[in-house]
Design a protein around this motif. Structure first.
Motif, PDB file in Angstrom:
ATOM      1  N   GLN A   1       2.356   7.241  -6.786  1.00 17.05           N
ATOM      2  CA  GLN A   1       1.190   6.825  -7.562  1.00 17.05           C
ATOM      3  C   GLN A   1       0.144   6.104  -6.710  1.00 17.05           C
ATOM      4  OE1 GLN A   1       1.671   5.094 -11.460  1.00 17.05           O
ATOM      5  NE2 GLN A   1       3.718   5.955 -11.682  1.00 17.05           N
ATOM      6  N   VAL A   2       0.541   5.649  -5.534  1.00 17.52           N
ATOM      7  CA  VAL A   2      -0.387   5.075  -4.558  1.00 17.52           C
ATOM      8  C   VAL A   2      -0.178   5.776  -3.228  1.00 17.52           C
ATOM      9  CG1 VAL A   2      -0.909   3.034  -3.141  1.00 17.52           C
ATOM     10  CG2 VAL A   2      -0.687   2.802  -5.623  1.00 17.52           C
ATOM     11  N   ALA A   3      -1.277   6.115  -2.564  1.00 19.78           N
ATOM     12  CA  ALA A   3      -1.224   6.663  -1.213  1.00 19.78           C
ATOM     13  C   ALA A   3      -1.893   5.692  -0.251  1.00 19.78           C
ATOM     14  CB  ALA A   3      -1.918   8.017  -1.149  1.00 19.78           C
ATOM     15  N   ILE A   4      -1.320   5.555   0.936  1.00 18.33           N
ATOM     16  CA  ILE A   4      -1.921   4.752   2.006  1.00 18.33           C
ATOM     17  C   ILE A   4      -2.116   5.685   3.201  1.00 18.33           C
ATOM     18  CG2 ILE A   4      -1.683   2.749   3.521  1.00 18.33           C
ATOM     19  CD1 ILE A   4       0.148   1.475   1.450  1.00 18.33           C
ATOM     20  N   PRO A   5      -3.228   6.419   3.235  1.00 14.86           N
ATOM     21  CA  PRO A   5      -3.469   7.338   4.356  1.00 14.86           C
ATOM     22  C   PRO A   5      -3.563   6.572   5.670  1.00 14.86           C
ATOM     23  CG  PRO A   5      -4.902   7.864   2.491  1.00 14.86           C
ATOM     24  CD  PRO A   5      -4.281   6.532   2.212  1.00 14.86           C
ATOM     25  N   ALA A   6      -2.646   6.843   6.590  1.00 10.83           N
ATOM     26  CA  ALA A   6      -2.574   6.060   7.831  1.00 10.83           C
ATOM     27  C   ALA A   6      -1.883   6.884   8.914  1.00 10.83           C
ATOM     28  CB  ALA A   6      -1.824   4.750   7.594  1.00 10.83           C
ATOM     29  N   ASN A   7      -2.644   7.728   9.576  1.00 10.74           N
ATOM     30  CA  ASN A   7      -2.105   8.522  10.677  1.00 10.74           C
ATOM     31  C   ASN A   7      -1.584   7.591  11.771  1.00 10.74           C
ATOM     32  OD1 ASN A   7      -2.019  10.109  13.212  1.00 10.74           O
ATOM     33  ND2 ASN A   7      -3.087  11.700  12.057  1.00 10.74           N
ATOM     34  N   ILE A   8      -0.442   7.910  12.329  1.00 19.69           N
ATOM     35  CA  ILE A   8       0.180   7.052  13.334  1.00 19.69           C
ATOM     36  C   ILE A   8      -0.675   6.917  14.595  1.00 19.69           C
ATOM     37  CG2 ILE A   8       2.534   7.469  12.528  1.00 19.69           C
ATOM     38  CD1 ILE A   8       2.848   9.502  14.803  1.00 19.69           C
TER      39      ILE A   8
ATOM     40  N   GLY B   1      -5.278   1.265   0.245  1.00 19.19           N
ATOM     41  CA  GLY B   1      -4.466   1.977  -0.727  1.00 19.19           C
ATOM     42  C   GLY B   1      -5.337   2.643  -1.764  1.00 19.19           C
ATOM     43  N   ILE B   2      -4.902   3.796  -2.234  1.00 20.97           N
ATOM     44  CA  ILE B   2      -5.621   4.560  -3.261  1.00 20.97           C
ATOM     45  C   ILE B   2      -4.647   4.878  -4.373  1.00 20.97           C
ATOM     46  CG2 ILE B   2      -6.945   6.657  -3.751  1.00 20.97           C
ATOM     47  CD1 ILE B   2      -7.400   6.900  -0.687  1.00 20.97           C
ATOM     48  N   GLY B   3      -4.963   4.446  -5.603  1.00 20.35           N
ATOM     49  CA  GLY B   3      -4.095   4.820  -6.708  1.00 20.35           C
ATOM     50  C   GLY B   3      -3.947   3.764  -7.780  1.00 20.35           C
ATOM     51  N   THR B   4      -2.894   3.872  -8.528  1.00 17.84           N
ATOM     52  CA  THR B   4      -2.655   3.083  -9.731  1.00 17.84           C
ATOM     53  C   THR B   4      -2.766   1.578  -9.485  1.00 17.84           C
ATOM     54  OG1 THR B   4      -1.182   4.798 -10.583  1.00 17.84           O
ATOM     55  CG2 THR B   4      -0.978   2.606 -11.561  1.00 17.84           C
ATOM     56  N   GLY B   5      -3.607   0.924 -10.278  1.00 19.36           N
ATOM     57  CA  GLY B   5      -3.711  -0.530 -10.251  1.00 19.36           C
ATOM     58  C   GLY B   5      -4.515  -1.103  -9.101  1.00 19.36           C
ATOM     59  N   LEU B   6      -5.074  -0.248  -8.243  1.00 22.84           N
ATOM     60  CA  LEU B   6      -5.837  -0.720  -7.087  1.00 22.84           C
ATOM     61  C   LEU B   6      -7.332  -0.493  -7.302  1.00 22.84           C
ATOM     62  CD1 LEU B   6      -3.646   0.667  -4.156  1.00 22.84           C
ATOM     63  CD2 LEU B   6      -3.356  -1.446  -5.479  1.00 22.84           C
ATOM     64  N   LYS B   7      -8.141  -1.171  -6.496  1.00 24.48           N
ATOM     65  CA  LYS B   7      -9.586  -0.999  -6.577  1.00 24.48           C
ATOM     66  C   LYS B   7      -9.958   0.460  -6.306  1.00 24.48           C
ATOM     67  CE  LYS B   7     -10.715  -4.237  -3.551  1.00 24.48           C
ATOM     68  NZ  LYS B   7      -9.618  -5.175  -3.290  1.00 24.48           N
ATOM     69  N   THR B   8     -11.001   0.932  -6.980  1.00 26.55           N
ATOM     70  CA  THR B   8     -11.509   2.281  -6.756  1.00 26.55           C
ATOM     71  C   THR B   8     -12.160   2.347  -5.380  1.00 26.55           C
ATOM     72  OG1 THR B   8     -11.965   2.473  -9.127  1.00 26.55           O
ATOM     73  CG2 THR B   8     -12.984   4.103  -7.683  1.00 26.55           C
ATOM     74  N   LYS B   9     -11.764   3.317  -4.582  1.00 25.64           N
ATOM     75  CA  LYS B   9     -12.284   3.471  -3.230  1.00 25.64           C
ATOM     76  C   LYS B   9     -13.372   4.535  -3.195  1.00 25.64           C
ATOM     77  CE  LYS B   9      -9.128   0.527  -1.972  1.00 25.64           C
ATOM     78  NZ  LYS B   9      -8.285   0.458  -3.171  1.00 25.64           N
ATOM     79  N   ILE B  10     -14.225   4.470  -2.157  1.00 30.52           N
ATOM     80  CA  ILE B  10     -15.254   5.500  -2.012  1.00 30.52           C
ATOM     81  C   ILE B  10     -15.161   6.159  -0.644  1.00 30.52           C
ATOM     82  CG2 ILE B  10     -16.771   4.197  -3.570  1.00 30.52           C
ATOM     83  CD1 ILE B  10     -18.663   3.913  -1.056  1.00 30.52           C
TER      84      ILE B  10
ATOM     85  N   ASP C   1       8.246  13.746   1.728  1.00 31.31           N
ATOM     86  CA  ASP C   1       7.749  12.400   2.051  1.00 31.31           C
ATOM     87  C   ASP C   1       6.309  12.414   2.566  1.00 31.31           C
ATOM     88  OD1 ASP C   1      10.196  11.290   1.337  1.00 31.31           O
ATOM     89  OD2 ASP C   1      11.005  11.498   3.364  1.00 31.31           O
ATOM     90  N   VAL C   2       5.548  13.410   2.143  1.00 34.36           N
ATOM     91  CA  VAL C   2       4.126  13.493   2.480  1.00 34.36           C
ATOM     92  C   VAL C   2       3.321  12.960   1.301  1.00 34.36           C
ATOM     93  CG1 VAL C   2       2.189  15.029   3.016  1.00 34.36           C
ATOM     94  CG2 VAL C   2       4.432  15.427   4.057  1.00 34.36           C
ATOM     95  N   GLN C   3       2.437  12.006   1.569  1.00 33.29           N
ATOM     96  CA  GLN C   3       1.610  11.421   0.517  1.00 33.29           C
ATOM     97  C   GLN C   3       0.540  12.422   0.055  1.00 33.29           C
ATOM     98  OE1 GLN C   3       1.130   6.827   1.174  1.00 33.29           O
ATOM     99  NE2 GLN C   3       0.646   7.861   3.100  1.00 33.29           N
ATOM    100  N   VAL C   4       0.100  12.255  -1.195  1.00 35.47           N
ATOM    101  CA  VAL C   4      -0.790  13.237  -1.819  1.00 35.47           C
ATOM    102  C   VAL C   4      -1.979  12.549  -2.494  1.00 35.47           C
ATOM    103  CG1 VAL C   4      -0.980  15.040  -3.595  1.00 35.47           C
ATOM    104  CG2 VAL C   4       1.122  14.838  -2.244  1.00 35.47           C
ATOM    105  N   LEU C   5      -3.160  13.150  -2.301  1.00 35.00           N
ATOM    106  CA  LEU C   5      -4.317  12.923  -3.155  1.00 35.00           C
ATOM    107  C   LEU C   5      -4.615  14.247  -3.835  1.00 35.00           C
ATOM    108  CD1 LEU C   5      -6.681  11.128  -0.589  1.00 35.00           C
ATOM    109  CD2 LEU C   5      -5.166  10.025  -2.243  1.00 35.00           C
ATOM    110  N   VAL C   6      -5.119  14.194  -5.061  1.00 35.17           N
ATOM    111  CA  VAL C   6      -5.492  15.423  -5.763  1.00 35.17           C
ATOM    112  C   VAL C   6      -6.989  15.380  -6.032  1.00 35.17           C
ATOM    113  CG1 VAL C   6      -5.235  16.782  -7.865  1.00 35.17           C
ATOM    114  CG2 VAL C   6      -3.224  15.734  -6.803  1.00 35.17           C
ATOM    115  N   GLU C   7      -7.689  16.431  -5.620  1.00 34.11           N
ATOM    116  CA  GLU C   7      -9.142  16.465  -5.774  1.00 34.11           C
ATOM    117  C   GLU C   7      -9.538  17.098  -7.099  1.00 34.11           C
ATOM    118  OE1 GLU C   7     -11.142  17.930  -2.285  1.00 34.11           O
ATOM    119  OE2 GLU C   7      -9.806  16.842  -0.946  1.00 34.11           O
ATOM    120  N   GLY C   8     -10.685  16.618  -7.622  1.00 32.05           N
ATOM    121  CA  GLY C   8     -11.116  17.071  -8.937  1.00 32.05           C
ATOM    122  C   GLY C   8     -12.586  17.443  -8.987  1.00 32.05           C
TER     123      GLY C   8
END
Length: 443
Positions: free
Chosen positions: A42-49, A58-67, A260-267
């Motif tokens: 429900q939350v993704a933290i995009p962070a390439n090593i 963080g992007i997702g549930t309960g967090l501030k809306t990101k742009i 174990d790959v994080q996901v965003l879904v585009e709309g």
């Protein structure tokens, strides 16, 4: 070395990573609560090593809306210096993500410089870069070639990639059957559609999805599942093509999480206001509450030159309804590559939409700045107001362009300022509009 490959794998193992700690501190949430949300997707933290300059978000549930801010060169506009100025502006205004959508020539030099300096998340669309990177025409590109570009972007340090894996043969059946006014308006989606139709093959990102996920997992890249069949006009919104692709994306979301790959879904896209909330709820349901990333939606088709406004209206509604990530739209949308002024207008409009939605969603501390602004206005403290404002520089320019005779008012109300009048009465003062000298002259 850590005993995990990705943020999601760490979260599933009960490990709170340094990136989770950074996000928890920024958001004012408990690290353990955040870890649980990352573990379930429900939350993704995009962070390439490889992105060492990153300040995790963080992007997702309960967090501030990101742009997100889109930039990059095209064949008609090839000035990388200007694009880097846009990067600096995006960072100055607090954009959490920047997508390099360059589609001309060898773009990796610019992208590497961008990743090296940017604390914001960096995203790309490998499909855009495939033709320039590989120096091949579309029909000459193989499925293996497409995966090579994904791997190259991952190795460079890209945090999230838009990959249009949902536009498979099954989704295209609905598109062909129903017909549309605007057909396909996604650049990456149209290229994949053309490749599939010319070769007769399945979408390589769908056919070799497991291989794509292995590349992304190796470098901890978040997949942003692109909506190739997003509506490009109001008439095409919520049609069979859009929803059919979304159903495919829901399945792809689960498959990514299993690796174990994080996901965003585009709309979408373009959409009337009364459809937006329902679309967000549908996406969240079909895609198992994965973070939702929206372009707009643009709520009317007749405002070229003002589409930062039509998108901000739709973005505010979408985010208030549960969307998590807004892609900015500039006034130049549909018209040309945006210049610096366009980028600024797009960022500010998107920031306003995101912030307004966070207030509506009761995100922790979202209203703090609004309360501070109210306090500054109550005191008539202009400098403090400019400090708090999203674009304090513009606010100050407006104020000083027609300076009031009394610094504690503005040129609109002057001596009749409602705030000053009320403050004086509550302080036991007499409200007078004329000096003793002026009263004598009136007599």
């Amino acid at each position: 070395m850590p005993n995990y490959k990705t943020q999601m794998e760490a979260a599933k193992k009960g490990i709170v990573t340094k990136e989770m700690e950074t996000v928890a501190k920024k958001e004012g949430v408990e690290p353990e609560k955040l870890r649980a949300l990352v573990a379930c997707g429900q939350v993704a933290i995009p962070a390439n090593i490889h992105h060492t300059a990153l300040s995790a978000e963080g992007i997702g549930t309960g967090l501030k809306t990101k742009i997100n801010v889109n930039l990059g060169i095209s064949g008609d506009c090839k000035n990388y210096d200007v694009e880097m100025q846009k990067v600096e502006m995006a960072l100055r205004f607090g954009a959490e993500a920047i997508m390099d959508l360059s589609n001309y020539g060898k773009t990796n030099t610019f992208r590497r410089e961008l990743i090296a300096k940017s604390p914001a998340m960096i995203g790309t669309v490998p499909m855009y870069d495939a033709i320039g990177y590989l120096d091949k025409d579309l029909l000459e590109i193989s499925a293996e070639d497409f995966l090579r570009v994904v791997k190259a972007h991952a190795e460079e340090g890209v945090d999230f990639m838009t990959i249009h894996a949902g536009i498979n043969r099954r989704a295209l059946e609905a598109f062909h059957r129903e017909g549309r006014k605007m057909n396909i308006v996604s650049r990456g989606g149209s290229l994949l559609f053309a490749w599939m139709e010319m070769t007769g093959n399945e979408n390589p990102f769908f056919e070799y999805y497991d291989e794509v996920l292995e590349i992304l997992r190796e470098h901890d890249v978040t997949i942003s599942l692109g909506d190739a069949l997003r509506p490009g006009c109001l008439n095409d919104s919520s049609d069979a093509g859009q929803i059919g692709e979304l159903i495919e994306i829901g399945n792809l979301t689960r498959r990514a999480w299993e690796k174990d790959v994080q996901v965003l879904v585009e709309g979408p896209g373009h959409m009337a206001m009364d459809e937006i909330a329902a679309n967000v709820k549908l996406q969240k349901r079909i895609c198992h509450n994965a973070p939702f990333y929206v372009l707009g939606p643009l709520v009317t088709d007749i405002a070229p030159g003002y589409d930062h406004i039509t998108a901000a209206i739709g973005g505010a509604i979408a985010a208030a309804s549960g969307a998590d990530f807004l892609c900015y739209v500039t006034p130049a949308e549909h018209l040309r590559l945006p210049d610096l002024d366009d980028v600024k207008e797009g960022i500010v409009a998107s920031k306003i939409a995101a912030h307004a939605a966070d207030i509506a969603k009761d995100i922790p501390y979202a209203r703090d700045l609004d309360d501070q602004m109210a306090h500054a206005r109550h005191k008539m403290d202009w400098e403090e107001m400019f400090q708090i404002a999203i674009d304090g520089e513009k606010a100050k320019q407006y104020f000083e362009s027609t300076p009031p005779a009394d610094r504690h008012t503005c040129s609109m109300c002057g001596k009749m300022c409602a705030v000053r009048t009320t403050n004086w009465i509550l302080e036991g003062k007499k409200v007078e509009f004329y000096s003793e000298k002026e009263r004598r002259l009136k007599k």
